[in-house]
Design an enzyme around this catalytic site. Sequence first.
Site, PDB file in Angstrom:
ATOM      1  N   ASN A  98       0.834  -1.206   0.000  1.00  0.00           N
ATOM      2  CA  ASN A  98       0.000   0.000   0.000  1.00  0.00           C
ATOM      3  C   ASN A  98       0.868   1.255   0.000  1.00  0.00           C
ATOM      4  OD1 ASN A  98      -2.178  -1.669   0.033  1.00  0.00           O
ATOM      5  ND2 ASN A  98      -2.487  -1.551   2.237  1.00  0.00           N
ATOM      6  N   ASP A 100      -0.474   4.190   1.154  1.00  0.00           N
ATOM      7  CA  ASP A 100      -1.343   5.136   1.854  1.00  0.00           C
ATOM      8  C   ASP A 100      -0.840   5.626   3.215  1.00  0.00           C
ATOM      9  OD1 ASP A 100      -1.837   2.930   3.541  1.00  0.00           O
ATOM     10  OD2 ASP A 100      -3.681   2.394   2.477  1.00  0.00           O
ATOM     11  N   HIS A 115       5.853  -0.515  -2.651  1.00  0.00           N
ATOM     12  CA  HIS A 115       5.348   0.232  -3.813  1.00  0.00           C
ATOM     13  C   HIS A 115       5.388   1.743  -3.594  1.00  0.00           C
ATOM     14  CE1 HIS A 115       2.979  -3.575  -5.286  1.00  0.00           C
ATOM     15  NE2 HIS A 115       4.271  -3.685  -5.418  1.00  0.00           N
ATOM     16  N   CYS A 123      12.164  13.191  -8.482  1.00  0.00           N
ATOM     17  CA  CYS A 123      12.399  13.691  -9.832  1.00  0.00           C
ATOM     18  C   CYS A 123      12.506  12.481 -10.765  1.00  0.00           C
ATOM     19  CB  CYS A 123      13.682  14.523  -9.877  1.00  0.00           C
ATOM     20  SG  CYS A 123      14.112  14.974 -11.572  1.00  0.00           S
ATOM     21  N   CYS A 141      11.924  19.773 -11.073  1.00  0.00           N
ATOM     22  CA  CYS A 141      13.018  19.597 -10.115  1.00  0.00           C
ATOM     23  C   CYS A 141      13.896  20.848 -10.065  1.00  0.00           C
ATOM     24  CB  CYS A 141      13.830  18.383 -10.542  1.00  0.00           C
ATOM     25  SG  CYS A 141      15.246  18.046  -9.478  1.00  0.00           S
ATOM     26  N   CYS A 144      17.632  19.654 -11.461  1.00  0.00           N
ATOM     27  CA  CYS A 144      17.963  19.359 -12.866  1.00  0.00           C
ATOM     28  C   CYS A 144      16.876  19.802 -13.851  1.00  0.00           C
ATOM     29  CB  CYS A 144      18.235  17.872 -13.034  1.00  0.00           C
ATOM     30  SG  CYS A 144      16.740  16.872 -12.952  1.00  0.00           S
ATOM     31  N   GLY A 181      -5.132  -9.283   2.906  1.00  0.00           N
ATOM     32  CA  GLY A 181      -5.826  -8.445   1.920  1.00  0.00           C
ATOM     33  C   GLY A 181      -5.058  -8.199   0.648  1.00  0.00           C
TER      34      GLY A 181
HETATM   35  P1  NAD Z   1      -5.980  -5.945  -4.959  1.00  0.00           P
HETATM   36  O1  NAD Z   1      -6.913  -4.801  -5.164  1.00  0.00           O
HETATM   37  O2  NAD Z   1      -5.481  -6.679  -6.136  1.00  0.00           O
HETATM   38  O3  NAD Z   1      -6.637  -7.041  -4.011  1.00  0.00           O
HETATM   39  C1  NAD Z   1      -7.195  -6.737  -2.786  1.00  0.00           C
HETATM   40  C2  NAD Z   1      -7.430  -8.026  -2.025  1.00  0.00           C
HETATM   41  O4  NAD Z   1      -7.958  -7.707  -0.752  1.00  0.00           O
HETATM   42  C3  NAD Z   1      -8.424  -8.982  -2.687  1.00  0.00           C
HETATM   43  O5  NAD Z   1      -7.881 -10.295  -2.687  1.00  0.00           O
HETATM   44  C4  NAD Z   1      -9.674  -8.897  -1.791  1.00  0.00           C
HETATM   45  O6  NAD Z   1     -10.386 -10.118  -1.720  1.00  0.00           O
HETATM   46  C5  NAD Z   1      -9.061  -8.534  -0.456  1.00  0.00           C
HETATM   47  N1  NAD Z   1      -9.917  -7.752   0.454  1.00  0.00           N
HETATM   48  C6  NAD Z   1     -10.711  -6.706   0.141  1.00  0.00           C
HETATM   49  N2  NAD Z   1     -11.276  -6.200   1.251  1.00  0.00           N
HETATM   50  C7  NAD Z   1     -10.811  -6.935   2.294  1.00  0.00           C
HETATM   51  C8  NAD Z   1     -11.012  -6.887   3.707  1.00  0.00           C
HETATM   52  N3  NAD Z   1     -11.798  -5.969   4.290  1.00  0.00           N
HETATM   53  N4  NAD Z   1     -10.384  -7.810   4.480  1.00  0.00           N
HETATM   54  C9  NAD Z   1      -9.584  -8.768   3.915  1.00  0.00           C
HETATM   55  N5  NAD Z   1      -9.349  -8.838   2.587  1.00  0.00           N
HETATM   56  C10 NAD Z   1      -9.946  -7.937   1.793  1.00  0.00           C
HETATM   57  O7  NAD Z   1      -4.809  -5.361  -4.066  1.00  0.00           O
HETATM   58  P2  NAD Z   1      -3.285  -5.722  -4.015  1.00  0.00           P
HETATM   59  O8  NAD Z   1      -3.086  -7.180  -4.065  1.00  0.00           O
HETATM   60  O9  NAD Z   1      -2.737  -5.006  -2.864  1.00  0.00           O
HETATM   61  O10 NAD Z   1      -2.644  -5.110  -5.368  1.00  0.00           O
HETATM   62  C11 NAD Z   1      -2.994  -3.875  -5.936  1.00  0.00           C
HETATM   63  C12 NAD Z   1      -1.870  -2.834  -6.002  1.00  0.00           C
HETATM   64  O11 NAD Z   1      -2.468  -1.549  -6.134  1.00  0.00           O
HETATM   65  C13 NAD Z   1      -1.068  -2.744  -4.727  1.00  0.00           C
HETATM   66  O12 NAD Z   1       0.146  -3.321  -4.934  1.00  0.00           O
HETATM   67  C14 NAD Z   1      -0.935  -1.257  -4.394  1.00  0.00           C
HETATM   68  O13 NAD Z   1       0.317  -0.753  -4.833  1.00  0.00           O
HETATM   69  C15 NAD Z   1      -2.002  -0.578  -5.190  1.00  0.00           C
HETATM   70  N6  NAD Z   1      -3.117  -0.092  -4.334  1.00  0.00           N
HETATM   71  C16 NAD Z   1      -2.869   0.495  -3.115  1.00  0.00           C
HETATM   72  C17 NAD Z   1      -3.929   0.927  -2.298  1.00  0.00           C
HETATM   73  C18 NAD Z   1      -3.623   1.566  -0.976  1.00  0.00           C
HETATM   74  O14 NAD Z   1      -2.521   2.091  -0.775  1.00  0.00           O
HETATM   75  N7  NAD Z   1      -4.565   1.519  -0.006  1.00  0.00           N
HETATM   76  C19 NAD Z   1      -5.231   0.734  -2.729  1.00  0.00           C
HETATM   77  C20 NAD Z   1      -5.461   0.129  -3.982  1.00  0.00           C
HETATM   78  C21 NAD Z   1      -4.390  -0.283  -4.782  1.00  0.00           C
END
Ligand code: NAD
Length: 237
Positions: A98, A100, A115, A123, A141, A144, A181
């Site tokens: 994530n 966030d 990520h 930059c 930037c 540069c 998740g």
């Molecule tokens: P994904 O969206 O591919 O999958 C999310 C997974 O979470 C699913 O398998 C789903 O079944 C599960 N899920 C949803 N709600 C849940 C809950 N309340 N409890 C338990 N499980 C739950 O997400 P990913 O695998 O993390 O890959 C997507 C990429 O996108 C990430 O690598 C990230 O970089 C980015 N992303 C980040 C955020 C964030 O920062 N919050 C949000 C969305 C996407």
Amino acid sequence: MKIDDKVLEKLKNAKTAFALTGAGSSEPSGIPTFRGDEGFWKDKTPFTIEAFNENPQKVWEWHLEIKELISKKLPNPSHFALAKMQSFFKIFAVVTQNIDNLHQKAGSNKVIELHGNIYRNKCNNCGKIFGEINSKKMPECDKCGGFIRPDVVWFGEPLPYKALIKARAYAESSEVCFVIGTSGVVQPAASLPLIAKENGALVIEINREKTVLSDYLDCSIFGDASTILPDIYERLL
Ligand code: NAD
């Protein structure tokens, strides 16, 4: 669904653990997952360097919108349960996909960002790192003159080397791995639970549904991470 008593016993005896978290761990905070039904991400893709090179201002504005949504959200009980686990295990790290910053906000002090982080920028030319920037116009930037972009990993880009090496070290040395998740389809993050398993860890998945990883792991607890993780933590004590 609750954690099995036998698995809980093994957990209680472990000294080292890490959690790999994905978008599902922030879903209870109100941040849409990437593959969920919500249209939030869909009208902003593709997240690629090609899209940025073609129209950097547009990609900059997408990220401002994402940051605006994220900045209104708070950590949920799954984030707090992981932060508390720091005091239960001798060594405990959160390896997150994530962007966030919610694990840090909840108090986790060892967070490996695979990520990147939406609040940080860099930059695109020389790599200089910048903090949060709220300007609507894509900045340039001061070192540069290159375009500044969010310090997040887009599709097709390599992961930050140091973060990946650290994450791998936890996967190779931890007695327990929680997989929370994540759909398990984004590599190389998705291989970390398998590396952990290969090195003898007890691997516990927490997800709303079965994933491509489920069949390889020790157990899967299906349901909402924000109720399951606090329950596991309470029962560890
Ligand atoms: P994904 O969206 O591919 O999958 C999310 C997974 O979470 C699913 O398998 C789903 O079944 C599960 N899920 C949803 N709600 C849940 C809950 N309340 N409890 C338990 N499980 C739950 O997400 P990913 O695998 O993390 O890959 C997507 C990429 O996108 C990430 O690598 C990230 O970089 C980015 N992303 C980040 C955020 C964030 O920062 N919050 C949000 C969305 C996407």
